[in-house]
Design an enzyme around this catalytic site. Structure first.
Site, short mmCIF file in Angstrom:
data_model
loop_
_atom_site.label_atom_id
_atom_site.label_comp_id
_atom_site.label_asym_id
_atom_site.label_seq_id
_atom_site.Cartn_x
_atom_site.Cartn_y
_atom_site.Cartn_z
N LYS A 1 -6.41 7.40 -19.84
CA LYS A 1 -6.69 7.82 -20.96
C LYS A 1 -5.34 7.85 -21.74
O LYS A 1 -5.17 6.97 -22.34
CB LYS A 1 -7.18 9.52 -20.94
CG LYS A 1 -8.51 9.56 -19.69
CD LYS A 1 -9.53 8.70 -20.25
CE LYS A 1 -10.68 8.53 -18.83
NZ LYS A 1 -10.93 9.96 -18.39
N TYR B 1 -14.15 17.68 -15.12
CA TYR B 1 -14.78 16.51 -15.31
C TYR B 1 -15.94 16.25 -14.02
O TYR B 1 -15.86 16.60 -13.10
CB TYR B 1 -13.64 15.17 -14.93
CG TYR B 1 -13.90 13.89 -15.08
CD1 TYR B 1 -14.32 13.45 -16.10
CD2 TYR B 1 -14.12 13.05 -13.85
CE1 TYR B 1 -14.49 12.07 -16.27
CE2 TYR B 1 -14.22 11.59 -14.04
CZ TYR B 1 -14.65 11.21 -15.25
OH TYR B 1 -14.94 9.95 -15.25
N ARG C 1 0.73 -1.26 0.06
CA ARG C 1 -0.12 0.27 -0.14
C ARG C 1 0.84 1.21 0.01
O ARG C 1 0.35 2.29 -0.33
CB ARG C 1 -1.16 0.11 1.28
CG ARG C 1 -1.89 1.16 1.11
CD ARG C 1 -3.40 0.75 2.03
NE ARG C 1 -2.93 -0.12 3.10
CZ ARG C 1 -2.49 0.06 4.12
NH1 ARG C 1 -2.09 1.43 4.41
NH2 ARG C 1 -2.54 -0.56 5.09
C1 LIG Z 1 -11.51 10.09 -16.94
C2 LIG Z 1 -11.16 11.43 -16.51
C3 LIG Z 1 -11.05 11.47 -15.06
C4 LIG Z 1 -11.21 10.39 -13.95
O1 LIG Z 1 -10.19 9.18 -14.31
P1 LIG Z 1 -10.43 7.79 -13.96
O2 LIG Z 1 -9.10 7.22 -14.37
O3 LIG Z 1 -11.61 7.17 -14.62
O4 LIG Z 1 -10.88 7.80 -12.57
C5 LIG Z 1 -10.65 12.75 -14.57
N1 LIG Z 1 -10.48 13.82 -15.37
C6 LIG Z 1 -10.58 13.66 -16.65
C7 LIG Z 1 -10.55 15.01 -17.34
C8 LIG Z 1 -10.66 12.40 -17.24
O5 LIG Z 1 -11.19 12.53 -18.40
#
Ligand SMILES: *Cc1c(COP(=O)(O)O)cnc(C)c1O
Length: 400
Positions: free
Chosen positions: A211, A114, A61
């Site tokens: 992403k 987001y 952790r």
């Molecule tokens: C997808 C996204 C998040 C959240 O990320 P996760 O990995 O799905 O928790 C936060 N900010 C932006 C701009 C995103 O596109």
């Protein structure tokens, strides 16, 4: 030697002399780490108290060698001292906000964010006595007036979703510095190929590595990058909250990062081409892309960014059903949420927000809006596919 970005994505953070002379970083799939004897534990604890960098590992952790390699690589790519890996982008955002804000503090959200970040601030931070002010996109002139004596953090996002607004980070950074306030940005849509916020005076950078950084639609991860001093308390809270990434996802991210430069350059080119194609298309009402002169933040984006990214948002001529028909007629992209991977993905954003038309307007997303996140397929193929989908949707509408 100061290496360039495309060299760093391959080599930074990994070092030579890996176990078994492996070229690639092994996945250290363990939950814990053994000590030879009590003296080894005492030595470790002394090193920990002294905050000696690159210490041995203790428990999963707190750290893991595969995770540490990816953290060093991401830190190098963003030009930060350190980075911390989390299980998801939201894990990174929640831990950063909870570290920097306490009961009675005030937060300014200086751009749209987001959706779950907004929900965190409105529905949860508020429960714990943390107040927030939200600035609409394009109203940076009001930032100073929004500050209060108890403002501790300015949070922004760039480019934003789905209108790809780009706030002037240098102004945000300068205003915050003048008032002794910490700044953080969610730069998921930008990637360090296109934007390095630390160079423009922002203190902390966040990515949903799910992403572009991962880039293959096969992992969830988040990162925070900044100075060692700012990351140390975030690391402590990560160890408490427990939102750490798995060794396997850390490895996938390390692997994905090696092609980040290649992928994002291709996505920048394809994004620009798709945006210009759609701008001139008779069945498209409006295109939102910071690489187009008509975008409200084109000048800011051109000044701060090396490329404008692979996401293009556009509004179709026609109503909600007409827009759904365009989505359904697309042959190459997948239909779904997310972006940044090698596979193109398109979505009609208003459908994902709510099936209830009464609930949609508050998010300010037009029913005719499509968010198209280009992958790394051939740009001519993607454009031909968009053209046939726009035309097919009209033909189909006339049949009904
Ligand atoms: C997808 C996204 C998040 C959240 O990320 P996760 O990995 O799905 O928790 C936060 N900010 C932006 C701009 C995103 O596109």
């Amino acid at each position: 030697m100061s290496e360039r970005f495309a060299t760093k994505v391959i080599h930074a953070g990994e070092g030579r002399g890996k176990p078994y002379d492996a070229v690639t970083m092994p996945i250290v799939q363990t939950s814990t780490y053994a000590f030879a004897d009590t003296e080894a534990i005492v030595d470790f604890l002394k090193a920990k108290d002294a905050e000696v960098p690159d210490r041995r590992d203790e428990y999963g952790r707190y750290s893991n060698p595969t995770q540490s390699a990816v953290e060093r690589k991401v830190a190098s790519l963003e030009g930060g001292e350190r980075a911390l890996l989390f299980a998801t982008g939201m894990g990174a955002i929640t831990t950063l906000l909870l570290t920097n804000l306490s009961h009675g503090d005030h937060l300014v959200v200086a751009s749209s964010t987001y959706r779950q970040t907004r929900n965190l601030v409105m529905d949860h931070l508020a429960r714990w006595g943390i107040e927030a002010s939200f600035l609409p996109d394009g109203s940076l002139g009001d930032l100073e007036r929004a500050l209060r004596p108890n403002t501790k953090l300015i949070l922004c996002e760039a480019p934003t979703n789905p209108y790809l607004r780009v706030i002037d980070l240098e102004r945000v950074g300068a205003i915050a510095k003048a008032h002794g306030i910490v700044t953080a940005i969610d730069a998921t849509f930008a990637t360090p190929v296109n934007l390095r916020p630390l160079d423009h005076g922002i203190d902390l950078v966040i990515h949903s590595a799910t992403k572009y950084l991962g880039g293959h639609n096969d992992l969830l991860a988040g990162v925070v990058i900044g100075s060692a001093a700012r990351l140390s308390p975030i690391e402590t809270l990560r160890g408490v909250l427990g939102g750490v990434g798995s060794p396997h996802d850390a490895y996938l991210l390390l692997r994905g990062l090696k092609t980040l430069d290649l992928r994002v350059r291709r996505q920048n080119e394809t994004g620009q081409r798709i945006a210009e194609f759609l701008r001139d298309h008779p069945l498209v009402r409006e295109v939102h892309y910071p690489g187009l002169d008509a975008h409200p933040d084109h000048e800011t984006a051109a000044r701060l960014m090396a490329g404008f990214g692979g996401v293009v948002s556009f509004e179709v001529e026609g109503n909600r059903d007409q827009t759904s028909r365009v989505i359904d007629a697309l042959q190459i992209p997948y239909i779904g949420p997310t972006l940044g991977g090698v596979e193109s993905i398109a979505q009609q954003q208003s459908i994902f927000i709510s099936l209830d038309p009464a609930k949609r307007p508050k998010y300010g997303i037009s029913d005719s809006l499509i968010r198209y996140a280009a992958g790394i397929e051939d740009a001519d193929d993607l454009i031909a596919d968009l053209d046939q989908a726009l035309r097919a949707s009209v033909a189909k509408g006339e049949d009904e």
